[in-house]
Design a protein around this motif. Structure first.
Motif, PDB file in Angstrom:
ATOM      1  N   SER A   1       0.850  -1.184   0.000  1.00 43.46           N
ATOM      2  CA  SER A   1       0.000   0.000   0.000  1.00 43.46           C
ATOM      3  C   SER A   1       0.888   1.238   0.000  1.00 43.46           C
ATOM      4  O   SER A   1       2.029   1.205   0.460  1.00 43.46           O
ATOM      5  CB  SER A   1      -0.926  -0.007   1.215  1.00 43.46           C
ATOM      6  OG  SER A   1      -0.166  -0.001   2.404  1.00 43.46           O
TER       7      SER A   1
ATOM      8  N   ARG B   1       0.928  -1.340 -10.921  1.00 45.33           N
ATOM      9  CA  ARG B   1      -0.086  -1.125  -9.879  1.00 45.33           C
ATOM     10  C   ARG B   1       0.204   0.224  -9.258  1.00 45.33           C
ATOM     11  O   ARG B   1       1.340   0.514  -8.896  1.00 45.33           O
ATOM     12  CB  ARG B   1       0.000  -2.187  -8.790  1.00 45.33           C
ATOM     13  CG  ARG B   1      -0.524  -3.523  -9.179  1.00 45.33           C
ATOM     14  CD  ARG B   1      -0.579  -4.465  -7.977  1.00 45.33           C
ATOM     15  NE  ARG B   1      -1.233  -5.691  -8.336  1.00 45.33           N
ATOM     16  CZ  ARG B   1      -0.661  -6.884  -8.243  1.00 45.33           C
ATOM     17  NH1 ARG B   1       0.549  -7.014  -7.776  1.00 45.33           N
ATOM     18  NH2 ARG B   1      -1.333  -7.956  -8.593  1.00 45.33           N
TER      19      ARG B   1
ATOM     20  N   ASN C   1      -0.790   2.074  -6.049  1.00 45.89           N
ATOM     21  CA  ASN C   1      -1.432   2.110  -4.735  1.00 45.89           C
ATOM     22  C   ASN C   1      -1.195   3.441  -4.026  1.00 45.89           C
ATOM     23  O   ASN C   1      -1.439   3.544  -2.824  1.00 45.89           O
ATOM     24  CB  ASN C   1      -0.921   0.944  -3.870  1.00 45.89           C
ATOM     25  CG  ASN C   1      -1.364  -0.392  -4.414  1.00 45.89           C
ATOM     26  OD1 ASN C   1      -2.415  -0.503  -5.026  1.00 45.89           O
ATOM     27  ND2 ASN C   1      -0.560  -1.410  -4.205  1.00 45.89           N
TER      28      ASN C   1
ATOM     29  N   GLY D   1      -5.028   3.779  -7.588  1.00 43.85           N
ATOM     30  CA  GLY D   1      -5.756   2.515  -7.553  1.00 43.85           C
ATOM     31  C   GLY D   1      -5.750   1.767  -8.870  1.00 43.85           C
ATOM     32  O   GLY D   1      -6.275   0.666  -8.966  1.00 43.85           O
TER      33      GLY D   1
ATOM     34  N   SER E   1      -4.425  -0.380 -12.167  1.00 46.86           N
ATOM     35  CA  SER E   1      -3.497  -1.475 -12.402  1.00 46.86           C
ATOM     36  C   SER E   1      -3.763  -2.102 -13.758  1.00 46.86           C
ATOM     37  O   SER E   1      -4.871  -2.001 -14.296  1.00 46.86           O
ATOM     38  CB  SER E   1      -3.610  -2.537 -11.305  1.00 46.86           C
ATOM     39  OG  SER E   1      -4.819  -3.234 -11.419  1.00 46.86           O
TER      40      SER E   1
END
Length: 141
Positions: free
Chosen positions: A36, A79, A81, A112, A114
């Motif tokens: 995260s 990704r 995050n 968020g 991806s």
């Protein structure tokens, strides 16, 4: 052929078949997680080979330093995050600190966001020069 020789040939053939199966088995690959509050850019599809991981919300990184641009394959999966976007930029000048020498943004990765495979999408994922997070600009950092 006598029975002992037939058995030896059979055992030999079996050993070669089993041995070659072991030698040609594909190595196991696993999804490498992205923690995260990080942007993770991968050198392979399906998040298998990490390239760049950053937790910065306002910084830029040269993709060549992570083998994430030409002549390598580029960003093959990603990704985001982070709570901010990531933006891809092209450089085409002689002074990287001059904003006129930068073209973009050519692709944006939303917070968020991806993708496990960028090969069929925007070519910017394969030839961009820098990725910047948040509102950072490539000529400023």
């Amino acid at each position: 052929m006598n029975m002992r020789r037939k058995a030896a040939v059979f055992v030999s053939a079996l050993a070669m078949a089993v041995g070659s199966g072991v030698l040609t088995a594909a190595p196991a690959t696993a999804d490498v997680p992205c923690s995260s509050n990080n942007l993770c850019l991968y050198k392979s599809t399906q998040f298998r080979e990490p390239g760049l991981t950053t937790g910065s919300v306002a910084d830029c990184h040269w993709l060549k330093d992570f083998q994430l641009t030409y002549p390598s394959n580029g960003i093959m999966s990603y990704r985001n995050n982070l709570p901010v976007k990531a933006t891809l930029w092209y450089y085409y000048g002689s002074t990287w600190t001059n904003s006129a020498n930068w073209s973009g943004p050519h692709a944006t990765i939303a917070p968020g966001g991806s993708s496990g495979d960028t090969t069929g999408g925007n070519p910017a994922f394969h030839v961009s020069d820098k990725v910047c997070t948040g509102d950072a600009k490539p000529w400023q950092t």
